[in-house]
Enzyme design. Sequence first.
Site, PDB file in Angstrom:
ATOM      1  N   LYS A 267      -1.163 -36.796 -35.215  1.00 53.22           N
ATOM      2  CA  LYS A 267      -0.398 -35.576 -35.582  1.00 53.22           C
ATOM      3  C   LYS A 267      -1.239 -34.553 -36.542  1.00 53.22           C
ATOM      4  CE  LYS A 267       4.110 -37.116 -34.714  1.00 53.22           C
ATOM      5  NZ  LYS A 267       5.637 -37.263 -35.147  1.00 53.22           N
TER       6      LYS A 267
ATOM      7  N   ASN B  10       3.123 -31.811 -33.746  1.00 58.70           N
ATOM      8  CA  ASN B  10       3.659 -33.039 -32.790  1.00 58.70           C
ATOM      9  C   ASN B  10       3.957 -32.166 -31.541  1.00 58.70           C
ATOM     10  OD1 ASN B  10       5.884 -31.512 -33.111  1.00 58.70           O
ATOM     11  ND2 ASN B  10       7.354 -33.399 -32.797  1.00 58.70           N
TER      12      ASN B  10
END
Length: 298
Positions: free
Chosen positions: A72, A93
């Site tokens: 991420k 994400n």
Amino acid sequence: MARRALLADRYGVIGHPVAHSRQPLIHGLFARLAGQEFEYRLHDVAPQDFRRRVDEFFAAGGCGLSVIWPHKVAAAGFAHELTARASRAGGANLLTRRGERVLGDNTDGAGLVRDLTHNLGLELAGLRVLVLGAGGSARGIIGPLLQCEPAQLQIANRSPARAAALAESFADLGEIDAVGLDQSPSQPFDLVINASSAARTGSAGAGAGAGAGAGVGAGSGSGAPDVAPGVIGPRTFCYDLSYGSGGETPFTRWAAQRGCARTVAGWGMLVEQAADAFEMWRGLRPDTRTALEVVGRI
């Protein structure tokens, strides 16, 4: 990034490991319900190969990627532009191609809040909320939780300094208490959220919100968080950002053994995040109830 014609729009989920992900199942279901066709694949990519593989994906015409642990932060660095919530979370994400550029978003907190409020019927305003962990997963959910105006939001972490640093980074949005795991509360919390990867030992898989954890359950190896007595009471709702086999995780088992009102694993958060991605990519938001039934949450 050159784009070439494709027979079908291409999407996927990228992580390491990624075989446990239920994203292809969920997106396939959404596509069938919406009468759409596209390709959605798993991409198991080691951290050192992340930038090259993602660049290749988009250069070959890929449209979007869901991003799970441990990528991420790298995804946020890859994106040409970040949404405000991704910038605040320090991680993305969701990567979406916009022409020759890639937009990074973070829907961790939005997915959690929608699951808690829309699917599970919780009214977060006025609740006393405890978040276990101060890593990447916690960072993704703090802002949306504060927007729901809880009476108290506390971050508990093995390192109080790390909890304090996280709280400080969101100080402009609201007041947050930062404590060590062993600090006893004045009364049980209404909602306890496990946002620590260290308490995922033995779970079937990390949820979509999985990120760098913050040392809950250190040394136990059982997934049991080393929190102070009194955190959980008979009216406490316990939620794990991870999901596990049969709807259980080490954290939910631990919480149930201590007599909480209800435990929930993060399947609903996963489904709601997938719905956010589908809406971003395809222009409509799917009904998530069928997907929740398929994954066994309801």
